[in-house]
Design an enzyme around this catalytic site. Structure first.
Site, PDB file in Angstrom:
ATOM      1  CB  CYS A  95      -1.017   0.116   1.012  1.00  0.00           C
ATOM      2  SG  CYS A  95      -0.068   0.185   2.575  1.00  0.00           S
TER       3      CYS A  95
ATOM      4  CG  HIS B  78     -17.926 -24.464   1.706  1.00  0.00           C
ATOM      5  ND1 HIS B  78     -18.084 -23.672   1.223  1.00  0.00           N
ATOM      6  CD2 HIS B  78     -16.533 -23.715   2.086  1.00  0.00           C
ATOM      7  CE1 HIS B  78     -17.642 -21.994   0.901  1.00  0.00           C
ATOM      8  NE2 HIS B  78     -15.939 -22.521   1.720  1.00  0.00           N
TER       9      HIS B  78
END
Length: 641
Positions: free
Chosen positions: A386, A560
């Site tokens: 960043c 899941h």
């Protein structure tokens, strides 16, 4: 069309250059935040209007403000250009500014610090290879002393008066704006610049030096609260929480904690960038905050950094806590009310009617960038970068590392600033607004973009790239890894039902299921009866729903289990529930439910393929309309092909 493209490129280029400058200035300030906090706390506690006034200790305030802090900035600026030698040259040049100055020379330090480092760098390059052996240390020391000393004198005699004049002019301008009650209008310019990741340069490079002059005279300054105010971002995030959908909504609770209590404001920028009209809510919140500060006569003693509610309260002068709470609260409420209008409109229109869009409202596909870099061999190191290389990238790096670990890959993931991307990086991951800058910094590297700093959907792309590169040369037997929704090719016969991923009996067409919990119990029963999982796998699916809802839009849910329960999976399997009348799933209507038990990291591959197969509501409806188990089974088993 051609002119439009040219203008777009020019705009993008200008934005990239502006962000590069902003990131550079930020990296001079951010490493020294601890010193700024020390100054703020000493001021808040021992000032005449502080908690425990102390005439002796408060004598530290002016030397900290006018000497130490500018010198630290100049040192960091020189170091960015040319390491430790540049740092010393930058510190010497900055010291000249601080002698006799009545104002804090932050702006001057940001100029002469890097310039001092650049000059000593050019000198070293000029004499490279020309110094007689054995005299290197003498030349290094004397050159640095002479050049640094000259810059120190020049800064004192010439640069300091110029910078003092500029700083005083800016301060006078701000005072004029405040006296004429026009300060709230500054939000019109500041808020758009903030969400373009220029928050640090505006805060520390422009507002803070002027605010410090106000602290010296009145003990606080509202300028310190314009950027760090956590109320504005909180209002944006709450609007998505109440009225958003999909992944952006589900990511809000974590984002709120990181933003409001962690002070990492970059977490809400992508929410605004995903729906540019929200900048109006941003501006409205900024105006409301400044008006509230003017009414309550509130301001911190220094810039709260990071901009969390904890830092805000810590740097609030005694007796002004009501002003702090009202500033944060009012700006949050105003931002929320305005943002709610645009978030609701956005999800009624764009997301529901735009084919190929993600449920989080961000169009995937910006990873199809013109990438000059390539990946050679195994991926061993991924960099998340960043502008400053601190909060935002650190948080994303941690999240990505977890994703890769869940997928079975133990790969080094490091966070850093754009300008410090190491040469041994295999992949560089940046926010989409910063990718161009990253590519300019390291054009030879392979770059990928993310749309958000918290749980971005593009992390799945990164995992897929790792899988494609790191698995391509591995020889894995079919018994170790299944790469299809159908039986492994070695056992693909009518008599191999025991190894079949999707049995016909595991496709259930029913209207008896009324909610998510009933669906999960039925899925788990089929898994257990078919020998795919243990009974405990139900806990894994329930836990997954608590961490991240698996309804992904278009009337589709793909439940899941979590990674911790991987040992409860005995073999890869699917269970399909078709509910024509719909099932209530996390406040959304779901008609197609595909339960997955993936051995190893196979569930990730299956998820990716199913998301592609059912990427639109029309495809889901067409599948449900088949109303035939055999046809459904054939379609799912042909997805891979």
């Amino acid at each position: 069309m051609e002119n439009t493209q040219i203008n777009t490129k020019k705009s993008s280029s200008f934005q990239a250059r502006f962000q590069k400058i902003g990131g550079y200035l930020s990296r001079m300030v951010i490493p020294n935040i601890g010193a700024f906090i020390a100054f703020g706390l000493i001021t808040a506690i021992f000032l005449e209007t502080g908690w425990y006034p102390n005439e002796t200790i408060i004598k530290l305030k002016d030397p900290l403000l006018k000497s130490l802090l500018p010198i630290l900035i100049g040192y960091s600026g020189g170091e960015l250009v040319y390491g430790k030698r540049g740092a010393v040259a930058g510190a010497l040049a900055t010291f000249g500014l601080t002698i006799g100055s009545d104002v804090a020379m932050f702006l001057g330090a940001m100029i002469v610090g890097p310039f001092g480092g650049w000059i000593i760098k050019k000198f070293d390059q000029a004499i490279d290879g020309k110094v007689r052996e054995g005299f290197e240390m003498i030349v290094d020391n004397f050159s640095l002393g002479i050049i640094g000393g000259i810059f120190c004198i020049l800064s004192f005699l010439f640069v300091e008066p110029i910078m003092a004049g500029i700083t005083n002019a800016l301060a006078s301008g701000v005072v004029w704006v405040m006296e004429h009650k026009l300060l709230p209008l500054s939000a019109i310019f500041i808020e758009p610049a903030r969400v373009l990741f220029l928050n640090n340069v505006i805060d520390h490079g422009i507002l803070a030096p002027i605010g410090l002059e106000q602290v010296a005279s009145q003990g606080f300054s509202p300028l310190f609260m314009i950027i760090p105010n956590p109320g504005i971002g909180l209002g944006i995030l709450l609007a998505y929480w109440f009225f958003g959908k999909g992944e952006m909504k589900e990511a809000v609770p974590g984002a709120v904690i990181i933003h409001f209590f962690g002070g990492i404001h970059e977490i809400f920028f992508p929410y605004v960038l995903a729906n540019p009209l929200l900048i109006l809510a941003d501006i409205a919140g900024g105006i409301a905050a400044i008006i509230t500060m003017q009414i309550t006569n509130y301001g911190p003693v220094y810039t709260p950094s990071p901009g969390s509610i904890i830092s805000v309260l810590a740097l609030t002068p005694r007796g002004k806590y009501l002003g702090a709470i009202l500033t944060v609260g009012v700006s949050c409420l105003v931002t929320f009310l305005v943002a709610s209008i645009f978030v609701k409109k956005y999800y009624r229109g764009y997301v529901e009617n735009s084919p190929g869009s993600n449920t989080d409202g961000l169009v995937r596909g910006f990873n199809n960038i013109e990438n000059n870099g390539t990946i050679d061999g195994q991926i061993k190191k991924i960099i998340v970068a960043c502008d400053a290389g601190m909060g935002s990238s650190a948080m994303s790096a941690s999240s990505l590392k977890k994703k890769l670990k869940e997928a079975g890959y133990n790969i080094e993931v490091v966070h850093t600033a754009l300008q410090n991307i190491p040469n041994d990086a295999d992949i560089v991951v940046t926010h989409k607004e910063l990718t161009n800058l990253a590519m300019k910094a390291k054009p030879e590297k392979y770059h990928m973009s993310i749309s958000s700093y918290i749980n971005p959907p593009e992390f799945a792309d990164v995992v897929n790239v790792v899988r494609e590169n790191n698995d391509k040369d591995m020889k894995v037997s079919s018994s170790e890894k299944i790469t299809s929704y159908e039986p492994s090719k070695e056992n693909k016969t009518p008599n191999s039902a025991s190894n079949e991923v999707l049995k016909l009996d595991n496709i259930v067409i029913t209207d008896d299921i009324k909610n998510r919990d009933e669906a999960l119990r039925l899925i788990n029963k089929h898994f257990v009866d078919g020998g795919y999982t243990t009974e405990k796998y139900l806990e894994a699916m329930v836990k997954k729903e608590k961490e991240f809802n698996t309804n992904i839009g278009n009337g589709l849910a793909i439940p899941h289990g979590t990674f911790e329960y991987k040992d409860e999976i005995l073999k890869t399997g699917l269970v399909i529930l078709v509910c024509k009348n719909g099932v209530s799933w996390n406040d959304e209507d779901v008609k197609l439910i595909i339960g997955i038990a993936g051995k190893g990291d196979e569930h990730l591959e299956i998820l990716s393929k199913l998301a592609t197969e059912f990427e639109t509501q029309e495809k889901v409806d067409e599948f449900i309309a088949l109303n035939n188990k055999t046809k459904m089974k054939n379609i799912l088993e042909s997805v891979e092909n």
